[in-house]
Design a protein around this motif. Structure first.
Motif, PDB file in Angstrom:
ATOM      1  N   VAL A 143     -26.646  32.936  -0.892  1.00 46.55           N
ATOM      2  CA  VAL A 143     -26.020  34.174  -1.344  1.00 46.55           C
ATOM      3  C   VAL A 143     -27.078  35.193  -2.060  1.00 46.55           C
ATOM      4  O   VAL A 143     -27.805  34.516  -2.963  1.00 46.55           O
ATOM      5  CB  VAL A 143     -24.909  33.915  -2.375  1.00 46.55           C
ATOM      6  CG1 VAL A 143     -24.204  35.409  -3.111  1.00 46.55           C
ATOM      7  CG2 VAL A 143     -23.985  33.068  -1.899  1.00 46.55           C
ATOM      8  N   LEU A 144     -27.303  36.191  -1.491  1.00 45.83           N
ATOM      9  CA  LEU A 144     -28.426  36.976  -1.891  1.00 45.83           C
ATOM     10  C   LEU A 144     -27.802  38.272  -2.483  1.00 45.83           C
ATOM     11  O   LEU A 144     -27.232  38.943  -1.806  1.00 45.83           O
ATOM     12  CB  LEU A 144     -29.452  37.345  -0.928  1.00 45.83           C
ATOM     13  CG  LEU A 144     -30.134  36.488   0.121  1.00 45.83           C
ATOM     14  CD1 LEU A 144     -30.797  36.555   1.187  1.00 45.83           C
ATOM     15  CD2 LEU A 144     -30.357  35.089  -0.982  1.00 45.83           C
ATOM     16  N   PHE A 145     -27.753  38.381  -3.916  1.00 43.68           N
ATOM     17  CA  PHE A 145     -26.660  39.520  -4.489  1.00 43.68           C
ATOM     18  C   PHE A 145     -27.799  40.434  -5.197  1.00 43.68           C
ATOM     19  O   PHE A 145     -28.530  40.102  -5.997  1.00 43.68           O
ATOM     20  CB  PHE A 145     -25.892  38.666  -5.429  1.00 43.68           C
ATOM     21  CG  PHE A 145     -25.469  39.530  -6.412  1.00 43.68           C
ATOM     22  CD1 PHE A 145     -24.172  40.621  -6.015  1.00 43.68           C
ATOM     23  CD2 PHE A 145     -25.498  39.739  -7.621  1.00 43.68           C
ATOM     24  CE1 PHE A 145     -23.579  41.479  -6.810  1.00 43.68           C
ATOM     25  CE2 PHE A 145     -24.971  40.559  -8.499  1.00 43.68           C
ATOM     26  CZ  PHE A 145     -24.103  41.410  -8.200  1.00 43.68           C
ATOM     27  N   THR A 146     -27.576  41.679  -5.193  1.00 36.98           N
ATOM     28  CA  THR A 146     -28.120  42.772  -5.963  1.00 36.98           C
ATOM     29  C   THR A 146     -27.067  43.461  -6.834  1.00 36.98           C
ATOM     30  O   THR A 146     -25.921  44.122  -6.118  1.00 36.98           O
ATOM     31  CB  THR A 146     -28.951  43.629  -5.197  1.00 36.98           C
ATOM     32  OG1 THR A 146     -30.027  42.759  -4.627  1.00 36.98           O
ATOM     33  CG2 THR A 146     -29.911  44.409  -6.372  1.00 36.98           C
ATOM     34  N   GLY A 147     -26.999  43.733  -7.996  1.00 33.78           N
ATOM     35  CA  GLY A 147     -25.682  44.368  -8.572  1.00 33.78           C
ATOM     36  C   GLY A 147     -25.728  43.962 -10.131  1.00 33.78           C
ATOM     37  O   GLY A 147     -26.694  43.729 -10.637  1.00 33.78           O
ATOM     38  N   SER A 148     -24.719  44.201 -10.746  1.00 30.31           N
ATOM     39  CA  SER A 148     -24.644  43.850 -12.164  1.00 30.31           C
ATOM     40  C   SER A 148     -24.620  42.664 -12.606  1.00 30.31           C
ATOM     41  O   SER A 148     -24.365  41.500 -11.936  1.00 30.31           O
ATOM     42  CB  SER A 148     -23.032  44.630 -12.731  1.00 30.31           C
ATOM     43  OG  SER A 148     -22.058  43.962 -12.424  1.00 30.31           O
ATOM     44  N   GLU A 153     -30.262  39.351  -8.353  1.00 32.36           N
ATOM     45  CA  GLU A 153     -31.086  40.645  -8.901  1.00 32.36           C
ATOM     46  C   GLU A 153     -30.037  41.461  -9.848  1.00 32.36           C
ATOM     47  O   GLU A 153     -29.157  42.005  -9.158  1.00 32.36           O
ATOM     48  CB  GLU A 153     -31.605  41.486  -7.742  1.00 32.36           C
ATOM     49  CG  GLU A 153     -32.205  40.648  -6.936  1.00 32.36           C
ATOM     50  CD  GLU A 153     -33.619  39.774  -7.236  1.00 32.36           C
ATOM     51  OE1 GLU A 153     -33.917  40.338  -8.490  1.00 32.36           O
ATOM     52  OE2 GLU A 153     -34.195  39.023  -6.811  1.00 32.36           O
ATOM     53  N   MET A 154     -30.125  41.556 -11.004  1.00 35.85           N
ATOM     54  CA  MET A 154     -29.100  42.045 -11.791  1.00 35.85           C
ATOM     55  C   MET A 154     -29.521  43.108 -12.609  1.00 35.85           C
ATOM     56  O   MET A 154     -30.611  43.978 -12.399  1.00 35.85           O
ATOM     57  CB  MET A 154     -28.377  41.006 -12.681  1.00 35.85           C
ATOM     58  CG  MET A 154     -27.685  39.969 -11.795  1.00 35.85           C
ATOM     59  SD  MET A 154     -26.905  38.669 -12.677  1.00 35.85           S
ATOM     60  CE  MET A 154     -28.150  37.726 -13.367  1.00 35.85           C
ATOM     61  N   GLY A 155     -29.042  43.269 -13.827  1.00 35.46           N
ATOM     62  CA  GLY A 155     -29.425  44.698 -14.446  1.00 35.46           C
ATOM     63  C   GLY A 155     -30.754  44.566 -15.461  1.00 35.46           C
ATOM     64  O   GLY A 155     -31.420  43.659 -15.228  1.00 35.46           O
ATOM     65  N   GLY A 156     -30.892  45.504 -16.003  1.00 31.21           N
ATOM     66  CA  GLY A 156     -31.948  45.762 -17.053  1.00 31.21           C
ATOM     67  C   GLY A 156     -31.597  46.619 -18.220  1.00 31.21           C
ATOM     68  O   GLY A 156     -30.733  47.442 -18.340  1.00 31.21           O
ATOM     69  N   PHE A 161     -40.380  41.422  -7.069  1.00 29.45           N
ATOM     70  CA  PHE A 161     -39.605  42.251  -8.119  1.00 29.45           C
ATOM     71  C   PHE A 161     -38.334  41.407  -8.511  1.00 29.45           C
ATOM     72  O   PHE A 161     -37.464  40.531  -7.855  1.00 29.45           O
ATOM     73  CB  PHE A 161     -39.049  43.550  -7.338  1.00 29.45           C
ATOM     74  CG  PHE A 161     -38.148  44.264  -8.204  1.00 29.45           C
ATOM     75  CD1 PHE A 161     -38.789  44.992  -9.106  1.00 29.45           C
ATOM     76  CD2 PHE A 161     -36.750  44.357  -8.151  1.00 29.45           C
ATOM     77  CE1 PHE A 161     -38.051  45.899  -9.950  1.00 29.45           C
ATOM     78  CE2 PHE A 161     -36.024  45.096  -8.970  1.00 29.45           C
ATOM     79  CZ  PHE A 161     -36.937  45.697  -9.957  1.00 29.45           C
ATOM     80  N   GLY A 162     -38.114  41.093  -9.730  1.00 32.82           N
ATOM     81  CA  GLY A 162     -37.148  40.429 -10.261  1.00 32.82           C
ATOM     82  C   GLY A 162     -37.186  40.089 -11.683  1.00 32.82           C
ATOM     83  O   GLY A 162     -38.458  40.311 -12.391  1.00 32.82           O
ATOM     84  N   GLY A 163     -36.183  39.647 -12.533  1.00 33.41           N
ATOM     85  CA  GLY A 163     -36.484  39.662 -13.936  1.00 33.41           C
ATOM     86  C   GLY A 163     -35.968  38.275 -14.410  1.00 33.41           C
ATOM     87  O   GLY A 163     -35.577  37.427 -13.757  1.00 33.41           O
ATOM     88  N   GLY A 186     -31.997  38.331 -13.900  1.00 34.94           N
ATOM     89  CA  GLY A 186     -32.114  37.537 -12.668  1.00 34.94           C
ATOM     90  C   GLY A 186     -32.199  36.021 -12.953  1.00 34.94           C
ATOM     91  O   GLY A 186     -32.170  35.619 -14.003  1.00 34.94           O
ATOM     92  N   ASN A 187     -32.277  35.320 -11.812  1.00 26.60           N
ATOM     93  CA  ASN A 187     -32.207  33.893 -11.900  1.00 26.60           C
ATOM     94  C   ASN A 187     -33.509  33.317 -11.187  1.00 26.60           C
ATOM     95  O   ASN A 187     -33.640  32.385 -10.536  1.00 26.60           O
ATOM     96  CB  ASN A 187     -30.909  33.114 -11.307  1.00 26.60           C
ATOM     97  CG  ASN A 187     -31.065  33.338  -9.677  1.00 26.60           C
ATOM     98  OD1 ASN A 187     -31.625  34.209  -9.264  1.00 26.60           O
ATOM     99  ND2 ASN A 187     -30.378  32.539  -8.972  1.00 26.60           N
ATOM    100  N   ASP A 188     -34.661  33.992 -11.626  1.00 22.20           N
ATOM    101  CA  ASP A 188     -35.908  33.490 -11.270  1.00 22.20           C
ATOM    102  C   ASP A 188     -36.156  33.230  -9.912  1.00 22.20           C
ATOM    103  O   ASP A 188     -36.874  32.348  -9.361  1.00 22.20           O
ATOM    104  CB  ASP A 188     -36.426  32.026 -11.987  1.00 22.20           C
ATOM    105  CG  ASP A 188     -36.618  32.508 -13.423  1.00 22.20           C
ATOM    106  OD1 ASP A 188     -37.241  33.409 -13.952  1.00 22.20           O
ATOM    107  OD2 ASP A 188     -36.272  31.663 -14.422  1.00 22.20           O
ATOM    108  N   ARG A 189     -35.781  34.214  -9.274  1.00 19.26           N
ATOM    109  CA  ARG A 189     -36.037  34.187  -7.780  1.00 19.26           C
ATOM    110  C   ARG A 189     -36.332  35.668  -7.104  1.00 19.26           C
ATOM    111  O   ARG A 189     -35.305  36.501  -6.767  1.00 19.26           O
ATOM    112  CB  ARG A 189     -34.883  33.802  -6.926  1.00 19.26           C
ATOM    113  CG  ARG A 189     -34.259  32.511  -7.143  1.00 19.26           C
ATOM    114  CD  ARG A 189     -33.535  31.849  -5.974  1.00 19.26           C
ATOM    115  NE  ARG A 189     -32.888  30.431  -6.513  1.00 19.26           N
ATOM    116  CZ  ARG A 189     -33.546  29.513  -6.599  1.00 19.26           C
ATOM    117  NH1 ARG A 189     -34.876  29.359  -6.274  1.00 19.26           N
ATOM    118  NH2 ARG A 189     -32.886  28.161  -6.838  1.00 19.26           N
TER     119      ARG A 189
END
Ligand code: SIN
Length: 502
Positions: free
Chosen positions: A226-231, A253-256, A454-456, A461-464
């Motif tokens: 599951v490759l997710f970008t969002g809140s 890949e979540m918020g900032g 790119f990731g947080g 993010g979850n280190d991916r």
């Protein structure tokens, strides 16, 4: 403008309309509510069909080999280039983003293919390891994972899912893509591009829908990733929903709540300009936006005066009008943005520029930028910690670089930090101590490069890491020990008593 013809889901290279569907919704342009962009619908059982199609297509696509998959992607790139103007207009209508900005997103679609083929594939190149064990060579190879579910956001409805889909496909995975329900027209454009590039049946599939479709897709037992970008909120829910699905790779890949630190030796003009870009581009609706600015007292007044003057002059308007900033995505986003101005006030912030709903000639979800000066760093403050996803910036002051880092690290998010200074020692300290996945020097927080990871960290993010590194989570490393020699009986352990008979 003309309402787009909704074509339904794209499964096994066929369009399936959701007659007697389970859900229907209308997308009005946030830049002009009179512009009905598309009337979309969903049929929940299509999720099953799409995953089945992707599963059936998986092994043939994986066995096709890298060179043949590259040819498909090169064809797709040509389609992306030809159809980019159409995509830019759909992005602008569905998100309200100015056309100049939507065009940069549309152009990034083809660039992602170039960058993946020319650079990112090197990260998963086969490697021979001489004498991995005494006298035996080893190999490191990377194989695809299977069926990848890609769940996209509204703010970059094409570029961000494309950042997962292209590496997934080139690595040999097949894909089921669920675009944001705010941007079904963009999702449809993407499926049309795959159809025009003549991809094999079932390699790329599209399912349109809202929460229920997303949930069914990520929880499907035949999905391998599951490759997710969002809140953050949705990412957390996906993590909870898939907690026992140990076979799935989960990419969040979540918020900032990104901070810019401007130190006393900074090039002030540059810091102001870059911070305006960071805070207000895309109306603050990027996970990489600048929402906190931490100022050294020696430059504080000058910085704030210039930043305020710059913010006052920003042109806000319809996507066709060459404005810098368009609207927020929805009425809910406007309500949240305004509510946070109240929270900031209640918590003692001084409002230098009040963020409020803005009426323009075209009725839409426009707001004015907001600048709040916070009286002191308060780690428990709701305003100081929350991601607002709007054109909002909070100003802090400190002469302690330790405290600047503590402020940066306090929000719970950890995506990007920017530092404006000529002092390299401060930068090097921040490289270790700032809890972020990206640290920029003398440059704004937003505008990530596809040539870099790119990731947080933390809630971001979850280190991916994605972008350049996406190819890594789209593959499984396979170790092989290869021993080409005949059996010799050498080095037999004691007690095995194995006899060699010819
Ligand atoms: C985002 O992920 O929201 C945008 C990243 C960027 O600024 O390029």
């Amino acid at each position: 403008m003309k309402t787009l013809r909704f074509r339904g889901d794209f499964i096994n290279n066929h369009w399936l309309l959701s007659e007697n569907g389970d859900d229907e919704w209308t997308v009005q342009s946030p830049a002009d509510l009179k512009d009905v962009v598309v009337r979309a619908g969903a049929k929940y059982e299509h999720v099953e069909k799409a995953v089945e199609a992707a599963r059936a297509a998986y092994l043939p696509w994986a066995h096709l080999g890298l060179e043949k998959r590259k040819q498909y992607l090169q064809r797709l790139k040509e389609v992306f280039i030809t159809k980019a103007p159409e995509l830019a207009e759909i992005i602008a209508r569905e998100t309200g983003k100015p056309l100049w900005e939507s065009k940069t997103e549309a152009a990034a679609m083809a660039s992602k293919i170039d960058i993946t083929l020319a650079h990112s594939l090197k990260l998963v190149a086969e490697e021979e390891v001489k004498d991995a064990l005494p006298g035996v060579n080893g190999y490191i190879r990377f194989k695809p994972r299977g069926v990848m579910a890609v769940v996209g956001p509204f703010n970059f409805p094409a570029h961000l899912p494309n950042g997962h889909i292209i590496p997934a496909l080139i690595a040999g995975n097949t894909v089921v893509f669920k675009p944001s329900d705010k941007a079904p027209g963009v999702g449809q454009w993407m499926a049309e591009a795959y159809a025009s590039a003549d991809f094999p049946l079932g390699v790329f599939n599209l399912v349109q829908g809202r929460i229920e479709v997303g949930k069914r897709l990520v929880m499907h037992e035949s999905v391998d990733g599951v490759l997710f970008t969002g809140s953050y909120e949705v990412g957390l829910k996906i993590k909870q929903d898939t907690l026992t699905h140990f076979w799935k790779i989960l990419v969040l890949e979540m918020g900032g709540k990104n901070a810019t630190v401007v130190w006393d030796d900074a090039d002030l003009k540059k810091a102001v300009y870059e911070s305006l870009i960071g805070a207000f581009m895309t109306a603050g609706q990027r996970c990489s936006c600048t929402s906190r600015i931490i100022l050294h007292p020696a430059i504080k007044d000058q910085f704030i005066d210039q930043f305020y003057a710059g913010a006052k002059k920003l042109k806000i308007g319809h996507w066709r009008d060459n404005a810098f900033m368009g609207p927020l995505i929805s009425a809910d986003s406007v309500e949240k943005f305004v509510r946070y101005q109240e929270i900031a006030k209640r918590e003692g912030a001084e409002s230098l520029m009040r963020g409020k709903a803005l009426s323009l000639e075209n009725e839409g979800y426009y707001v004015t930028p907001s600048i709040n000066i916070v009286p002191a760093f308060e780690p428990k403050s709701v305003y100081q910690k929350s991601e607002i996803f709007g054109p909002n910036v909070a100003m802090f002051t400190t002469d302690s670089f330790e405290q600047a880092l503590a402020i940066n690290n306090s929000s719970g998010f950890g995506l990007v930090m920017s530092l404006f200074t000529k002092n390299r020692a401060l930068y090097e300290k921040a490289l270790i101590e700032a809890q972020v996945g990206q640290l920029n020097l003398n440059r704004t927080t937003n505008g990530a490069s596809s040539k870099l990871p790119f990731g947080g960290m933390n809630k971001s993010g979850n280190d991916r890491a994605s972008a350049h590194f996406a190819i890594q989570y789209c593959t499984v490393p396979v170790a092989s020990l290869e021993d080409p020699g005949p059996f010799t009986g050498a080095n037999m352990p004691p007690g095995l008593n194995f006899e060699v008979k010819d």
